[in-house]
Scaffold this motif. Sequence first.
Motif, PDB file in Angstrom:
ATOM      1  N   HIS A 292      -3.605  -2.156  -3.648  1.00  0.00           N
ATOM      2  CA  HIS A 292      -2.328  -1.615  -4.115  1.00  0.00           C
ATOM      3  C   HIS A 292      -2.356  -0.091  -4.175  1.00  0.00           C
ATOM      4  O   HIS A 292      -1.364   0.563  -3.820  1.00  0.00           O
ATOM      5  N   ALA A 293      -3.453   0.474  -4.614  1.00  0.00           N
ATOM      6  CA  ALA A 293      -3.548   1.932  -4.723  1.00  0.00           C
ATOM      7  C   ALA A 293      -3.402   2.588  -3.353  1.00  0.00           C
ATOM      8  O   ALA A 293      -2.668   3.576  -3.205  1.00  0.00           O
ATOM      9  N   LYS A 294      -4.080   2.046  -2.360  1.00  0.00           N
ATOM     10  CA  LYS A 294      -4.020   2.626  -1.018  1.00  0.00           C
ATOM     11  C   LYS A 294      -2.647   2.407  -0.377  1.00  0.00           C
ATOM     12  O   LYS A 294      -2.097   3.310   0.263  1.00  0.00           O
ATOM     13  N   ALA A 295      -2.085   1.205  -0.523  1.00  0.00           N
ATOM     14  CA  ALA A 295      -0.762   0.926   0.040  1.00  0.00           C
ATOM     15  C   ALA A 295       0.297   1.800  -0.625  1.00  0.00           C
ATOM     16  O   ALA A 295       1.159   2.383   0.053  1.00  0.00           O
TER      17      ALA A 295
ATOM     18  N   THR B 178       4.312   5.941  -0.697  1.00  0.00           N
ATOM     19  CA  THR B 178       4.839   7.037  -1.514  1.00  0.00           C
ATOM     20  C   THR B 178       4.853   8.344  -0.734  1.00  0.00           C
ATOM     21  O   THR B 178       5.810   9.130  -0.827  1.00  0.00           O
ATOM     22  N   ASN B 179       3.813   8.571   0.043  1.00  0.00           N
ATOM     23  CA  ASN B 179       3.769   9.770   0.886  1.00  0.00           C
ATOM     24  C   ASN B 179       4.891   9.749   1.922  1.00  0.00           C
ATOM     25  O   ASN B 179       5.518  10.775   2.210  1.00  0.00           O
TER      26      ASN B 179
ATOM     27  N   GLN C 136      -3.545  -1.645   9.266  1.00  0.00           N
ATOM     28  CA  GLN C 136      -5.001  -1.525   9.310  1.00  0.00           C
ATOM     29  C   GLN C 136      -5.612  -1.712   7.925  1.00  0.00           C
ATOM     30  O   GLN C 136      -6.690  -2.309   7.789  1.00  0.00           O
ATOM     31  N   LEU C 137      -4.935  -1.227   6.910  1.00  0.00           N
ATOM     32  CA  LEU C 137      -5.434  -1.346   5.540  1.00  0.00           C
ATOM     33  C   LEU C 137      -5.729  -2.787   5.172  1.00  0.00           C
ATOM     34  O   LEU C 137      -6.765  -3.086   4.551  1.00  0.00           O
ATOM     35  N   PHE C 138      -4.837  -3.707   5.550  1.00  0.00           N
ATOM     36  CA  PHE C 138      -5.036  -5.109   5.159  1.00  0.00           C
ATOM     37  C   PHE C 138      -6.142  -5.764   5.968  1.00  0.00           C
ATOM     38  O   PHE C 138      -6.817  -6.681   5.473  1.00  0.00           O
TER      39      PHE C 138
END
Length: 439
Positions: free
Chosen positions: A47-50, A55-56, A429-431
């Motif tokens: 969640h923090a990375k997503a 947000t960016n 890619q994150l997941f």
Amino acid sequence: MTKPNSIFWNYILSSILIFLLFFKGSAQEGLAYSTPQKEGLDRELLHAKADSIITNGIKKEAFPGAQVLVAKSGKIIFHEVYGYHTYDSIQKVDKTDLYDLASVTKIMGPLPALMKLVEEGKLDLDAPFSQYWKPWKRRKDKRDITLRELLAHQAGMQPYIVFLNEVLDDGKPKRRFVRSVPSDRFSAQAYDSIFIKNSFSRKMFRKINRSPVKAEKEYLYSGLASLIYPQLIEDLTGDSYEYYLKKHFYLPLGCPSLVYTPERIGFPNAIVPTEFDTLFRHDLTRGWVHDENASLMGGVSGNAGLFGTAMDLGRMMQFYQNFGWLGNEQILQKETVKEFIRVQYPDNDNRRGLGFDKPLLNNSELPLEEAYPAPAASKASFGHSGFTGTFVWADPEKELVFIFLSNRVYPDRSHRMLYELNIRTALHQLFYESQLSSY
């Protein structure tokens, strides 16, 4: 484009689908909620990375808001909303919001119908398409083109035709094609108080029929055939295109939000706006298709026009990932789906499946900023993207469904930060990386 023999049933099926929005279950459950922890993933880190990526994107005005849904092994492990419908921060994004799917329509609308017609023997992928679309028999450059070539963008068709040029004269609508009130001859609605002559779709077909074709058989993305498919489906089935989709796919799969022209039919969900249209509608487009060509067909087309929620897109992609099965029913044959998601012309440097997009042929070797989609996506994966900022992808090898919805064209299509920040690929890619780190 509605057949008389299915007007009543189209209304009934539409009512049932809208009813499902307020019903706790669905016709086929298909997807259930789980948690990242139960699937062996680090929830807080994920969640923090997503959140950071999204947000960016909002901060740099890639989009005012977005939705992300991810399912692992048929279970939803991530479904979050971010931001607002517009930059004025008035209406927050909600999980039930409808998004204009743009070209994702191609694999959610005409494609499942074409798959069904192929497996029923009513279409042959390798027969000349002119057997089914008769005007092409008189076109030397088109008479031998096959449906396989069209779906894989290997036919050499012209990429796009701006049909809006046909209905505007010095920026003003031509009265012979556009009226401000409906009538028997002007019932194809493009927007509030904009009605297109019913016969204009035939004019569009004629221009497609006469459009140039490249002599070389090489990959060239074209959306023109997708404008034809709904009429072809009606001709082959005797049902209206919308009715056929609702009856055979959206109702059995429990996808009530997949609809055309939600504003016209009074769909109850909030609808995320797209672009301030300064050329044709001169208003903020909300609930009416963003794509101008689809709008000139009354909003019902094969190239664009569908609206939907992340949940229902997730169900459809899970259905494809399961090779035609969802809930307790095999709706399309496994062999059919596998053929459509297979790369068709790899020797021609063409990554495409039949209708479906596929990873770049050397995708796993590329850095994140050059890859499409995520470099960790398997060669078996498939999906599609949409001009409005939508993206859907499924990976049967890794059992991962990824849905990203945004309105990146708000307030206008010049906003390209979604691409420049590579947001969709980075999230995707994150997941995959979260999965790898859990083993």
